[in-house]
Scaffold this active site. Structure first.
Site, PDB file in Angstrom:
ATOM      1  N   GLU A 175      15.478  40.939  62.250  1.00 44.19           N
ATOM      2  CA  GLU A 175      16.056  41.252  60.945  1.00 44.19           C
ATOM      3  C   GLU A 175      15.486  40.398  59.812  1.00 44.19           C
ATOM      4  O   GLU A 175      16.116  40.249  58.771  1.00 44.19           O
ATOM      5  CB  GLU A 175      17.584  41.120  61.003  1.00 44.19           C
ATOM      6  CG  GLU A 175      18.226  42.156  61.905  1.00 44.19           C
ATOM      7  CD  GLU A 175      19.725  42.249  61.668  1.00 44.19           C
ATOM      8  OE1 GLU A 175      20.179  43.253  61.122  1.00 44.19           O
ATOM      9  OE2 GLU A 175      20.433  41.284  62.027  1.00 44.19           O
ATOM     10  N   HIS A 210      21.649  35.495  56.488  1.00 42.59           N
ATOM     11  CA  HIS A 210      22.215  36.719  57.054  1.00 42.59           C
ATOM     12  C   HIS A 210      22.972  36.326  58.309  1.00 42.59           C
ATOM     13  O   HIS A 210      22.450  35.602  59.149  1.00 42.59           O
ATOM     14  CB  HIS A 210      21.134  37.741  57.401  1.00 42.59           C
ATOM     15  CG  HIS A 210      21.667  38.832  58.287  1.00 42.59           C
ATOM     16  ND1 HIS A 210      22.691  39.667  57.882  1.00 42.59           N
ATOM     17  CD2 HIS A 210      21.376  39.183  59.572  1.00 42.59           C
ATOM     18  CE1 HIS A 210      22.985  40.495  58.874  1.00 42.59           C
ATOM     19  NE2 HIS A 210      22.208  40.221  59.905  1.00 42.59           N
ATOM     20  N   HIS A 259      26.777  37.339  60.955  1.00 44.44           N
ATOM     21  CA  HIS A 259      27.741  38.349  61.410  1.00 44.44           C
ATOM     22  C   HIS A 259      29.153  37.772  61.479  1.00 44.44           C
ATOM     23  O   HIS A 259      29.952  38.234  62.288  1.00 44.44           O
ATOM     24  CB  HIS A 259      27.333  38.868  62.794  1.00 44.44           C
ATOM     25  CG  HIS A 259      25.917  39.359  62.869  1.00 44.44           C
ATOM     26  ND1 HIS A 259      25.162  39.315  64.015  1.00 44.44           N
ATOM     27  CD2 HIS A 259      25.104  39.896  61.912  1.00 44.44           C
ATOM     28  CE1 HIS A 259      23.949  39.810  63.777  1.00 44.44           C
ATOM     29  NE2 HIS A 259      23.892  40.163  62.506  1.00 44.44           N
ATOM     30  N   HIS A 311      28.606  45.231  60.463  1.00 50.09           N
ATOM     31  CA  HIS A 311      27.483  44.404  60.881  1.00 50.09           C
ATOM     32  C   HIS A 311      27.641  42.936  60.472  1.00 50.09           C
ATOM     33  O   HIS A 311      27.693  42.064  61.328  1.00 50.09           O
ATOM     34  CB  HIS A 311      26.215  45.028  60.287  1.00 50.09           C
ATOM     35  CG  HIS A 311      24.942  44.300  60.596  1.00 50.09           C
ATOM     36  ND1 HIS A 311      23.714  44.773  60.214  1.00 50.09           N
ATOM     37  CD2 HIS A 311      24.690  43.133  61.222  1.00 50.09           C
ATOM     38  CE1 HIS A 311      22.770  43.935  60.603  1.00 50.09           C
ATOM     39  NE2 HIS A 311      23.344  42.926  61.218  1.00 50.09           N
TER      40      HIS A 311
HETATM   41 ZN   LIG Z   1      22.331  41.206  61.666  1.00 49.91          ZN
END
Ligand SMILES: [Zn+2]
Length: 241
Positions: A67, A86, A88, A157
């Site tokens: 990602e 980023h 979760h 997500h």
């Molecule tokens: Zn992710």
């Protein structure tokens, strides 16, 4: 120590803090724009820089995060952004799937997420996917949803956050799930929920400096707690910080 070396150490600290504070686990990552070349950024695992399409500048055989495109697209779209996370984090997830309740600041340290947190739904443009951002086109769509904001939630997500420095993006990403948790609990109590006003958010931002004693204390505390206090390097304080 060179500026680049110090920045890489800060990136190590940022990774350790985010793991220790339960923002990232086996998944999730933090990146920082290259100090000498704004068209490149650094991310853990392979410390070879990546360009703004998410491709490694030199091929050294290291496996890269799937990602990584999230970081590339945000750095490309936002010249003001120097660091991206980023992750979760579980407490943010309900707000990506229950759009009637907006995630907004309710606690003082949550103010830095900004007055509006957009929700990006990968299905809007890309239909049925595995929900991960696996190419630059998807990442650019996410970056355009983020727009000028500090955080975008990603439906089902996680989230992406962006800031002017590593310290800021780490601090914001640690307090984002905590703010979400406080809001969830307040909702369970029932009745009206009082959000921070736009004026309060602006007042918090006005008083913010990344190397102020207050901010530095948090970074130092978290780094020490994460077992990497020995890596800390504090740049000279700018005037009036
Ligand atoms: Zn992710």
């Amino acid at each position: 120590m060179s500026g680049l070396q110090a920045l890489i150490q800060d990136l190590v600290i940022a990774n350790r803090i985010l793991a220790r504070e339960d923002v990232v686990d086996a998944y999730g990552h933090v990146s920082v724009r290259h100090p000498d070349n704004p068209h490149r950024f650094l991310i853990a695992r392979s410390l070879a820089p990546l360009d703004l399409d998410g491709a490694p500048v030199r091929e050294d055989g290291h496996k890269l995060y799937l990602e990584r495109f999230i970081h590339a697209a945000i750095f490309a779209a936002r010249p003001d952004v120097m660091a991206v996370v980023h992750a979760h984090a579980e407490d943010t997830l309900p707000f990506g799937i229950a759009p009637a309740t907006k995630l907004r600041p309710v606690i003082h340290a949550g103010s830095f997420i900004g007055g509006e947190v957009p929700v990006w739904d990968i299905a809007d443009r890309f239909g049925d996917t595995n929900l991960l951002v696996t190419n630059i086109e998807q990442a650019r769509d996410l970056a355009s949803c983020l727009g000028p904001h500090n955080v975008a939630l990603m439906r089902g997500h996680g989230f992406a956050s962006a800031a002017r420095s590593l310290i800021e993006v780490v601090r914001m990403s640690v307090y984002l799930p905590r703010n979400a948790r406080a809001l969830m609990r307040a909702k369970q109590l029932g009745g009206e929920v009082k959000y921070l006003s736009e004026g309060e958010i602006a007042a918090r931002n006005r008083g913010y400096s990344p190397y102020s004693t207050e901010t530095w204390r948090t970074w130092e505390y978290w780094a020490t707690k994460a077992g990497c206090g020995h890596l800390l390097t504090r740049p000279d304080d700018p005037p009036n910080s």
